[in-house]
Design a protein around this motif. Structure first.
Motif, mmCIF file in Angstrom:
data_model
loop_
_atom_site.group_PDB
_atom_site.id
_atom_site.type_symbol
_atom_site.label_atom_id
_atom_site.label_comp_id
_atom_site.label_asym_id
_atom_site.label_seq_id
_atom_site.Cartn_x
_atom_site.Cartn_y
_atom_site.Cartn_z
ATOM 1 N N ILE A 34 0.856 -1.186 0.000
ATOM 2 C CA ILE A 34 0.000 0.000 0.000
ATOM 3 C C ILE A 34 0.889 1.232 0.000
ATOM 4 C CG2 ILE A 34 -1.644 1.339 1.379
ATOM 5 C CD1 ILE A 34 -2.774 -1.338 2.389
ATOM 6 N N GLY A 35 0.647 2.150 -0.926
ATOM 7 C CA GLY A 35 1.429 3.383 -0.976
ATOM 8 C C GLY A 35 2.863 3.123 -1.379
ATOM 9 N N ASP A 36 3.792 3.799 -0.732
ATOM 10 C CA ASP A 36 5.209 3.684 -1.052
ATOM 11 C C ASP A 36 5.787 2.422 -0.410
ATOM 12 O OD1 ASP A 36 8.230 4.579 0.035
ATOM 13 O OD2 ASP A 36 7.782 5.044 -2.062
ATOM 14 N N ALA A 37 6.272 1.503 -1.234
ATOM 15 C CA ALA A 37 6.759 0.211 -0.732
ATOM 16 C C ALA A 37 7.917 0.381 0.235
ATOM 17 C CB ALA A 37 7.151 -0.679 -1.901
ATOM 18 N N ALA A 38 8.851 1.255 -0.090
ATOM 19 C CA ALA A 38 10.016 1.449 0.774
ATOM 20 C C ALA A 38 9.596 1.957 2.150
ATOM 21 C CB ALA A 38 10.993 2.422 0.119
ATOM 22 N N GLN A 39 8.599 2.833 2.188
ATOM 23 C CA GLN A 39 8.119 3.350 3.473
ATOM 24 C C GLN A 39 7.449 2.255 4.281
ATOM 25 O OE1 GLN A 39 5.587 6.800 3.195
ATOM 26 N NE2 GLN A 39 4.822 6.550 5.282
ATOM 27 N N ARG A 40 6.630 1.423 3.609
ATOM 28 C CA ARG A 40 5.970 0.319 4.321
ATOM 29 C C ARG A 40 7.010 -0.621 4.926
ATOM 30 N NH1 ARG A 40 2.207 3.044 3.166
ATOM 31 N NH2 ARG A 40 2.860 3.754 5.237
ATOM 32 N N ILE A 41 8.076 -0.892 4.178
ATOM 33 C CA ILE A 41 9.122 -1.793 4.652
ATOM 34 C C ILE A 41 9.889 -1.175 5.812
ATOM 35 C CG2 ILE A 41 11.341 -2.837 4.014
ATOM 36 C CD1 ILE A 41 10.080 -3.354 1.244
ATOM 37 N N ALA A 42 10.200 0.109 5.705
ATOM 38 C CA ALA A 42 10.940 0.785 6.776
ATOM 39 C C ALA A 42 10.147 0.789 8.081
ATOM 40 C CB ALA A 42 11.282 2.209 6.357
ATOM 41 N N GLU A 43 8.815 0.766 7.985
ATOM 42 C CA GLU A 43 7.985 0.709 9.183
ATOM 43 C C GLU A 43 8.113 -0.640 9.897
ATOM 44 O OE1 GLU A 43 4.522 3.639 7.307
ATOM 45 O OE2 GLU A 43 4.211 1.472 7.442
ATOM 46 N N ASP A 44 8.386 -1.679 9.123
ATOM 47 C CA ASP A 44 8.488 -3.027 9.690
ATOM 48 C C ASP A 44 9.201 -3.917 8.668
ATOM 49 O OD1 ASP A 44 8.258 -5.520 10.752
ATOM 50 O OD2 ASP A 44 6.066 -5.538 10.890
ATOM 51 N N TYR A 45 10.466 -4.243 8.925
ATOM 52 C CA TYR A 45 11.252 -4.998 7.950
ATOM 53 C C TYR A 45 10.789 -6.447 7.801
ATOM 54 C CZ TYR A 45 14.373 -1.057 7.463
ATOM 55 O OH TYR A 45 14.877 0.190 7.177
ATOM 56 N N LEU A 46 9.950 -6.915 8.717
ATOM 57 C CA LEU A 46 9.384 -8.242 8.530
ATOM 58 C C LEU A 46 8.498 -8.280 7.287
ATOM 59 C CD1 LEU A 46 9.369 -11.032 9.997
ATOM 60 C CD2 LEU A 46 7.111 -10.374 10.878
ATOM 61 N N ARG A 47 8.056 -7.118 6.842
ATOM 62 C CA ARG A 47 7.209 -7.066 5.655
ATOM 63 C C ARG A 47 7.936 -7.536 4.398
ATOM 64 N NH1 ARG A 47 4.028 -1.338 7.001
ATOM 65 N NH2 ARG A 47 2.371 -2.331 8.245
ATOM 66 N N ILE A 48 9.256 -7.565 4.427
ATOM 67 C CA ILE A 48 9.987 -8.144 3.295
ATOM 68 C C ILE A 48 9.630 -9.616 3.157
ATOM 69 C CG2 ILE A 48 12.284 -8.772 2.444
ATOM 70 C CD1 ILE A 48 13.343 -6.181 3.637
ATOM 71 N N LEU A 49 9.708 -10.346 4.248
ATOM 72 C CA LEU A 49 9.352 -11.763 4.202
ATOM 73 C C LEU A 49 7.865 -11.955 3.947
ATOM 74 C CD1 LEU A 49 11.456 -13.421 7.049
ATOM 75 C CD2 LEU A 49 11.815 -13.514 4.589
ATOM 76 N N ARG A 50 7.058 -11.103 4.527
ATOM 77 C CA ARG A 50 5.611 -11.204 4.308
ATOM 78 C C ARG A 50 5.264 -10.966 2.843
ATOM 79 N NH1 ARG A 50 1.725 -11.259 7.834
ATOM 80 N NH2 ARG A 50 0.441 -9.789 6.665
ATOM 81 N N PHE A 51 5.992 -10.101 2.170
ATOM 82 C CA PHE A 51 5.740 -9.838 0.751
ATOM 83 C C PHE A 51 5.865 -11.132 -0.057
ATOM 84 C CE2 PHE A 51 7.743 -8.777 -3.404
ATOM 85 C CZ PHE A 51 6.682 -8.112 -3.991
ATOM 86 N N PHE A 52 6.946 -11.866 0.168
ATOM 87 C CA PHE A 52 7.147 -13.109 -0.573
ATOM 88 C C PHE A 52 6.189 -14.205 -0.090
ATOM 89 C CE2 PHE A 52 11.186 -10.867 -1.070
ATOM 90 C CZ PHE A 52 11.359 -10.965 -2.440
ATOM 91 N N ARG A 53 5.901 -14.223 1.196
ATOM 92 C CA ARG A 53 4.999 -15.249 1.711
ATOM 93 C C ARG A 53 3.565 -15.032 1.231
ATOM 94 N NH1 ARG A 53 0.753 -15.446 5.728
ATOM 95 N NH2 ARG A 53 1.959 -14.177 7.200
ATOM 96 N N ILE A 54 3.093 -13.793 1.264
ATOM 97 C CA ILE A 54 1.737 -13.505 0.805
ATOM 98 C C ILE A 54 1.621 -13.761 -0.696
ATOM 99 C CG2 ILE A 54 0.001 -11.682 0.542
ATOM 100 C CD1 ILE A 54 0.244 -12.647 3.376
#
Length: 417
Positions: free
Chosen positions: A156-176
């Motif tokens: 949602i929105g800027d990907a880099a900002q979403r990731i910086a808020e929570d770096y676990l979202r990197i793994l969640r991106f591939f898992r989802i």
């Protein structure tokens, strides 16, 4: 962007505990909706497990209404606006609408609000940013409906900002993506994950484990794992060589044998070639004792199971037991390639065709032959079991007695008794 449509098959909206919670929290100037994964899965025609609810009501009001209705409430994350309501033994996480005012990795300072759009915009992926009200109307402020139609996973929105808020979202991106996406991963999200991957170093091993094990059993695991390997994420997670080819082969072997996806089998195919790899992975991901034991068992001399004849396979099955034999054989099969090989199938089917007998000799058999109780007795029994296996696991009384006699004679000769 705001889009809405009526949700089709969602019986939990029409009756049952979820309907009761929505009725409790709607009215009196407040609104409640089901959010996130339940909405996504219902739209995709998938099973719905956990049902999370968002509300404009503050936590104190949620608790007050629950108490008035005789519903148990647990302040599981009240500082972030979350109260768990238990209805007919079903837990529902109810969270007040909010927006992050400041983030610290996985932690955030939040402000409660009443704006459904702002609440949706703080979430991770568009397909998780949908909400459905009690009437079945799906509300979309982030483009999630279009992405569900395309089976596309986007931040949602800027990907880099979403990731910086929570770096676990990197793994969640591939898992989802592995669970719900189709085709290649979203390029903008992928590049943002590559740019932000250094931030994963501060994630706890427990959180990484949780995401990785979910990813390993997702329908699209092979594609997502390959994409992670291409950008260097796998080496960062497993701390060694990652074998994406054997992982894909393991998934195919599971399919051919009609077995459900198994995270440890797949993790072994991906990252375990020798027992040292199993120890490293277990430590890095903080695996449970049972999970670590499974990896270690598969890693131990798996290559010896390649090219076995039937007698050797029977000995291996006797030694390992059916489950460990199957998993180690599957690892050898996946690493050997050629997943359609008839010989592999025959060895994998051995537990269904043959049941390993129990070792027919007991301590009394050797005591009666002059072996004293103690360490020597245990040693003689081990020697006899090895001889029995080498002889093809015979059960005839004459053959068994001969093995006992020969073992005692050999032990006496070796120890000059």
């Amino acid at each position: 962007m705001t889009e809405a449509r009526v949700l089709g098959h969602a019986p939990w909206l029409k009756s049952g505990p979820a309907r009761r919670v929505l009725a409790l929290l709607n009215g009196g100037g407040e609104e409640a909706r089901v959010i996130g994964g339940a909405v996504r899965n219902a739209l995709l025609g998938l099973a719905v497990a956990d049902i999370d609810i968002a509300t404009t009501a503050l936590p104190e009001e949620v608790i007050r209404r629950a108490e008035s209705a005789g519903i148990k409430s647990v302040p599981t994350g009240i500082e972030h606006g979350t109260v768990t309501l238990v209805v007919d033994k079903h837990p529902f996480e109810v969270t007040t609408l909010r927006e992050d005012t400041e983030t610290f990795g996985r932690k955030a300072r939040v402000a409660f609000g009443r704006d459904w759009m702002r609440d949706a915009e703080r979430r991770d992926f568009t397909i998780n940013g949908l909400s459905v009200d009690a009437a079945g109307v799906v509300h979309d402020y982030v483009g999630g409906l279009a992405d569900i139609a395309e089976r596309r996973v986007r931040f949602i929105g800027d990907a880099a900002q979403r990731i910086a808020e929570d770096y676990l979202r990197i793994l969640r991106f591939f898992r989802i993506h592995a669970a719900y996406g189709a085709g290649e991963v979203d390029r903008a999200g992928y590049l943002a994950c590559v740019s932000g991957r250094a931030g994963m170093a501060n994630l706890s091993a427990e959180r990484v484990r949780m995401e990785m094990l979910k990813l390993m059993v997702a329908p699209g695991a092979a594609g997502s794992i390959a994409a992670m390997g291409d950008c260097g994420l796998l080496q960062q997670i497993v701390g060694g060589v990652a074998y994406t080819g054997p992982l894909a082969a393991m998934i195919e072997v599971e399919r051919m044998l009609g077995l459900p996806a198994d995270a440890m089998r797949r993790l072994a195919a991906l990252a375990v070639a020798v027992t040292e790899d199993a120890y490293r992975i277990a430590a890095r991901l903080r695996l449970s004792n049972a999970e670590a034991k499974a990896l270690d068992s598969m890693a131990h001399c798996w290559w010896r199971l390649a090219g076995m004849d039937e007698p050797a396979a029977r000995r291996a099955l006797y030694r390992l037991g059916a489950a460990a034999y199957r998993d180690r054989l599957m690892l050898a099969w996946a690493r050997a390639g050629g997943v359609d090989a008839a010989d592999w199938r025959r060895m994998a089917d051995l537990p269904q065709r043959w049941t390993a007998p129990k070792f027919p000799l007991r301590a009394a058999d050797f005591i009666s032959r002059g072996i004293a109780e103690g360490p020597a007795l245990g040693h003689v029994m081990t020697m006899a079991e090895d001889a029995w296996l080498a002889a093809g696991l015979p059960l005839e009384a004459e053959a068994v007695a001969s093995i006992a006699d020969q073992t005692v004679a050999r032990f006496a000769r070796d120890h000059r008794l």
